[in-house]
Each structure stands twice: as C-alpha cells, then as structure tokens.
Design a protein around this motif. Structure first.
Motif, short mmCIF file in Angstrom:
data_model
loop_
_atom_site.label_atom_id
_atom_site.label_comp_id
_atom_site.label_asym_id
_atom_site.label_seq_id
_atom_site.Cartn_x
_atom_site.Cartn_y
_atom_site.Cartn_z
N TRP A 1 0.83 -1.21 0.00
CA TRP A 1 0.00 0.00 0.00
C TRP A 1 0.87 1.26 0.00
N GLU A 2 1.91 1.25 0.87
CA GLU A 2 2.80 2.41 0.95
C GLU A 2 3.55 2.61 -0.36
N ASN A 3 4.01 1.49 -0.96
CA ASN A 3 4.72 1.58 -2.23
C ASN A 3 3.85 2.20 -3.30
N TYR A 4 2.57 1.81 -3.28
CA TYR A 4 1.64 2.35 -4.27
C TYR A 4 1.51 3.86 -4.07
N LEU A 5 1.36 4.27 -2.79
CA LEU A 5 1.21 5.71 -2.49
C LEU A 5 2.48 6.47 -2.85
N HIS A 6 3.64 5.84 -2.58
CA HIS A 6 4.91 6.52 -2.84
C HIS A 6 5.20 6.70 -4.32
N LEU A 7 4.60 5.85 -5.14
CA LEU A 7 4.84 5.95 -6.59
C LEU A 7 4.50 7.34 -7.11
N VAL A 8 3.53 7.98 -6.42
CA VAL A 8 3.07 9.30 -6.86
C VAL A 8 4.22 10.30 -6.86
N ASP A 9 5.06 10.26 -5.82
CA ASP A 9 6.12 11.27 -5.70
C ASP A 9 7.50 10.71 -6.04
N VAL A 10 7.52 9.55 -6.66
CA VAL A 10 8.80 8.84 -6.78
C VAL A 10 9.82 9.60 -7.64
N LYS A 11 9.37 10.27 -8.70
CA LYS A 11 10.30 10.94 -9.60
C LYS A 11 11.01 12.09 -8.89
N LYS A 12 10.20 12.88 -8.15
CA LYS A 12 10.74 14.02 -7.42
C LYS A 12 11.75 13.53 -6.36
N GLU A 13 11.35 12.45 -5.69
CA GLU A 13 12.19 11.94 -4.61
C GLU A 13 13.48 11.35 -5.15
N ASN A 14 13.37 10.74 -6.34
CA ASN A 14 14.53 10.13 -6.99
C ASN A 14 15.60 11.18 -7.27
N LYS B 1 15.95 14.01 -5.74
CA LYS B 1 16.47 14.48 -4.45
C LYS B 1 17.51 13.50 -3.90
N LEU B 2 17.19 12.20 -4.02
CA LEU B 2 18.09 11.16 -3.52
C LEU B 2 19.39 11.13 -4.31
N GLY B 3 19.28 11.37 -5.61
CA GLY B 3 20.47 11.41 -6.47
C GLY B 3 21.43 12.48 -6.00
N ARG B 4 20.85 13.65 -5.64
CA ARG B 4 21.69 14.77 -5.18
C ARG B 4 22.38 14.40 -3.86
N SER B 5 21.58 13.78 -2.93
CA SER B 5 22.20 13.43 -1.65
C SER B 5 23.25 12.35 -1.82
N LEU B 6 23.04 11.44 -2.78
CA LEU B 6 24.02 10.38 -3.01
C LEU B 6 25.35 10.98 -3.46
N ASP B 7 25.28 11.96 -4.35
CA ASP B 7 26.52 12.61 -4.80
C ASP B 7 27.28 13.20 -3.63
N ARG B 8 26.49 13.87 -2.74
CA ARG B 8 27.11 14.52 -1.58
C ARG B 8 27.74 13.46 -0.65
N LEU B 9 27.02 12.33 -0.48
CA LEU B 9 27.50 11.29 0.41
C LEU B 9 28.74 10.59 -0.13
N VAL B 10 28.81 10.43 -1.45
CA VAL B 10 29.99 9.80 -2.06
C VAL B 10 31.20 10.68 -1.81
N PHE B 11 30.99 12.00 -1.94
CA PHE B 11 32.08 12.95 -1.69
C PHE B 11 32.53 12.86 -0.22
N GLU B 12 31.54 12.87 0.69
CA GLU B 12 31.85 12.80 2.12
C GLU B 12 32.53 11.48 2.47
N ASN B 13 32.07 10.42 1.81
CA ASN B 13 32.63 9.09 2.06
C ASN B 13 34.12 9.05 1.73
N GLY B 14 34.47 9.70 0.64
CA GLY B 14 35.88 9.77 0.23
C GLY B 14 36.71 10.44 1.31
N LEU B 15 36.20 11.57 1.80
CA LEU B 15 36.92 12.30 2.86
C LEU B 15 37.07 11.46 4.11
#
Lengths: 176, 282
Positions: free
Chosen positions: B64-77, B79-93
């Motif tokens: 049920w939650e997955n179905y509801l989340h599909l609505v905002d999935v593109k926007k969230e994707n 956002k997550l991509g941006r945080s992943l880039d930041r985390l990869v950078f931080e991970n290196g440090l």
C-alpha cells in the motif's frame, strides 16, 4: 467444542492485537481486545464465569507484556466479575447499557493498571492521564461495540449446532 | 459447613482469585525469573502465528505504501540522487580520515575495535496495549540471543533484549519508562543519561548547566551503563531549557530511530565488554 472455540478465539485475539493493532492506534492508544473478551465473559457466563475467563485472558496478556505479572490478570478478572454481577441483577441488553459497561470497565482497568504500576514500579507511569483515558474509552467503545455482537453470534451458532447434534443423538431430526 | 460454602461461594471464589493474583504479583516482584518458564511457553506458542500474521500485515502495508509513494517517486529520486553525490564525496573524505586514524592507532598500540557479530531479526509483535514499549522479535536462544544484548538498526539504538525463549525474544525499547542509556553529546562530549518516559522522546537527565550544547546535536551511547556498547547513535537533542536553580539543563532527546515504524532490527551478539576483547590489548 465450546472450549476449543474460546481457546482459538483468545489465541486469534492475542495474535491480531500484538501484530496489527498498532496500525489502528489513535492518540497512541490501541483497542483492548482482552477487555472486550472479559466483558463478553461476564455477560455470557455471569460473575464466576466472567471472573475465571477474565483472569485467564488477563494472565496471558501479562505473559506477552513485560514488567510485573498479574496486573492485567487482576484487572480483567475484576472486570469479568463486575460485569457478570451487574448483568445478573440490573443491566438489560440495550446499547446504552453496553456503552456504560465498556466505558466504566476501561476506566476501572486503567485505574487498576496505573495504581499498581505506580506502587510497584514507582514511576511516572502512575500519573493518570485524562486525555489517554478518554482516548482509550472511545477507542474501546467503538471496537467493543463492533466486536461483541460478532462473538455473541458465533457463540449462539455453536450453541445451535451443539443442540442439533444432541437432538440427533436422542433420535430427533434437526428438521423437527 | 457446606451451607456456609454454598452461601458465600461467589465471594470465596472472588477472594481466592484475588489472592492468587496478588501472590503471583508479589512472587514476581521478589524473584523476577520465577515465571520465566511460563512466559517462555506463551511466547513459544504464539510466536510462529505472530510471525506469519506479522509478515502478511507487513507485506500488505508495504504494498500500500509503495503504491502511495509511486506518486512522488520521480521528485524523490532526483532528491536522492543529489544526496548520493554529496555522500559519495563525504565518504571519500571519511575514508581518508579513517586510514589516518588507523595509522595513528597502530602507532599508539591502541586496542582494535572488534567487528561485533550480530543477528538480523524481524519484528513479529508489540505490546498488547502499547503501555510497555516492547517489541517481540523472531530470533531467540536458538539463534544465540541472550538477555541484555543491544538491539539497533542502521539508524541507531532501539533497545535491549529482556526475555529470551527458544525462537523469539522480547526487546524493551529505549523509550520505555524502565530504560535508561548512559550517553554523551558527540561533539562536546558532555555526559548525560537518556531515560525513557513512555513518550516518543526521551528525557535528558544530568546534562550539566554549563554544557555548550545546541538543539539537533547528536547523542551517542557512552558504553558506561554496562548494557549498550559505546558509540551507538541514540538521537538528537531538543527543547533545551534552563530551569530555575537546577544544576542541570532540561532537555528532550528525539530517538534516531522511528520506533513506531521499524520492521527489522539487528541484535549485537556481544556485551559491551566483549567489544574491546582482552586479546586486543597490547
């Protein structure tokens, strides 16, 4: 057969209560199936039956929780006894009577729980939170009013089935 | 004599049950483990059913939650991509800093922190009324679990194991009124005790009035309480206030883990003292 039905019913109630009821919480309060069972016990079998049934389900509720064993056993057996005693003497089967029974049982249960936990654990748990008490009363009221008729219907269906079987044993057909 | 019993039958049965209940209560207070066996049997009988029902309910709510989340999935994707880039950078440090730390550690001959063995478990039940902040998990003594083992998720501390049966265990959450975690503020190293109060947040005790702390600062376990290992994230400080003539600051702690929504946990299979094993000392 009756005993098997009630053991299965109690098991089912405990499983549903521990696995799914946090989805139904309102103001962080869940419906109390064990309270509904204790009230049913009192209404169905009177004070002694209610006392025994309430005590048994309350004890299992204690076993599934953590802390001091016996608190729920005491409160649920007293509820079963009180409901049974009131039912035998004063109370009719009307919806209003059920509402009074459910709300007063919820408050009695909360008072026993909070007083004993406060005395035995000695912490803030003992503070009587009126908001939580109202929420618990409302949620128990709605839930028990919906569930009690279903339990009673199942109970009567089993009674009918048993009496038919008895008639068959005595040479009568259930079509008579 | 028989007439007396018949006349007061109801009262006698009521009195007998009340006495029985009170004796269970008192015996349990005196010796906490006296009814452990009955408790274990109750959990053992119910846990397989709880496992099946809990699993089905979990899957249904996830669908049920997955179905509801599909609505905002593109926007969230995005956002997550941006945080992943930041985390990869931080991970290196951080990797670089870790290597630096390891070099220093070997130079100073510090004990090495062992990798703590853990057991993944699924939550199959909760307390019947939510009055006790309790979880029932699908792993028990058969999987090597023991009382007082710490329970965590990847986000932080959840609680500790308080009762163990063959195939299931009870976990008391840190928000329960019987729980207390000895902790430190990660940045400033100020000590405090985070106590459960049966609410969503924990009560902060003994945080010195002179502590230079701000809201949102991370609090980790200190390892001093003897139950939880050092370094586990407990939560973040909130509602910091100075109250009257008190020697301590008043504050709340928001748990790092959303304890109402967790479905899986990790049980650390060693006590705090085992984390620094004796063999690791020089």
């Amino acid at each position: 057969m009756k005993i098997i039905f009630y053991v299965c019913l109690a098991l089912l109630c405990f499983i549903v209560q521990t696995t799914s009821f946090h989805f139904l919480s309102w103001l962080r309060v869940y419906p109390d199936v064990v309270l509904a069972l204790s009230i049913h016990g009192g209404m169905r079998w009177g004070k002694i039956g209610g006392l025994q049934f309430g005590g048994a389900v309350g004890f299992v509720q204690d076993l599934l929780s953590y802390g001091v064993l016996g608190i729920n056993m005491l409160s649920k057996s007293l509820i079963g006894f009180t409901v049974g005693a009131l039912r035998e003497k004063y109370i009719s089967d009307s919806v209003l009577a059920r509402v009074v029974i459910i709300v007063s049982s919820t408050i009695l249960d909360l008072m026993i729980y909070r007083t004993l936990s406060g005395m035995l654990i000695g912490d803030e748990i003992a503070n009587f939170d009126s908001k939580a008490a109202i929420a618990q009363s409302v949620i128990n009221l709605v839930f028990t009013l919906l569930v009690l008729p279903v339990i009673m219907m199942a109970d009567r269906a089993i009674d009918r089935r048993l009496s038919r079987r008895q008639d068959l044993f005595h040479g009568k057909s259930f079509l008579d | 004599m028989g007439g007396f019993f018949r006349r007061y039958q109801n009262l006698l049965i009521l009195a007998a049950l009340v006495v029985l209940t009170l004796s269970i209560l008192l015996s349990n207070l005196k010796e906490k483990s006296s009814l452990n066996a009955v408790e274990r049997v109750a959990i053992a009988v119910l846990s397989p059913f709880q496992d099946i029902v809990g699993w089905s309910v979990g899957k249904a709510s996830l669908a049920w939650e997955n179905y509801l989340h599909l609505v905002d999935v593109k926007k969230e994707n995005r956002k997550l991509g941006r945080s992943l880039d930041r985390l990869v950078f931080e991970n290196g440090l951080l990797t670089e800093r870790l290597k630096h730390f390891e070099r220093l550690e070997s130079l100073l001959s510090f004990p090495k922190v062992s990798m703590t063995p853990f057991e993944a478990a699924r939550i199959i039940g909760r307390d019947t009324l939510g009055r006790v902040k309790l979880l029932i998990i699908n792993k028990g003594a058969g999987d090597g679990l023991k009382e007082n083992m710490s329970v965590i998720t990847h986000r932080g501390l959840v609680g500790r194991v308080v009762r163990v049966s063959g195939s299931a265990s009870k976990v008391l959450m840190i928000t329960d009124v019987r729980s207390a975690v000895d902790a430190v503020v990660q940045e400033t190293r100020n000590q405090l005790v985070a106590s459960g109060s049966n609410l969503q947040t924990l009560e902060v005790r003994y945080l010195s009035i002179g502590a230079d702390v701000t809201e949102g600062e991370r609090v980790i376990s200190s390892g001093l309480g003897g139950v939880f290992p050092k370094g586990l994230l407990v939560g973040a400080l909130a509602n910091i206030k100075k109250e009257g003539d008190s020697l301590f600051l008043s504050a709340r702690l928001e748990p790092a883990v959303d304890l109402d929504k967790i479905e899986e946990v990790l049980v650390l299979k060693s006590s705090p003292s085992d984390i620094f094993s004796k063999d690791d000392w020089p």
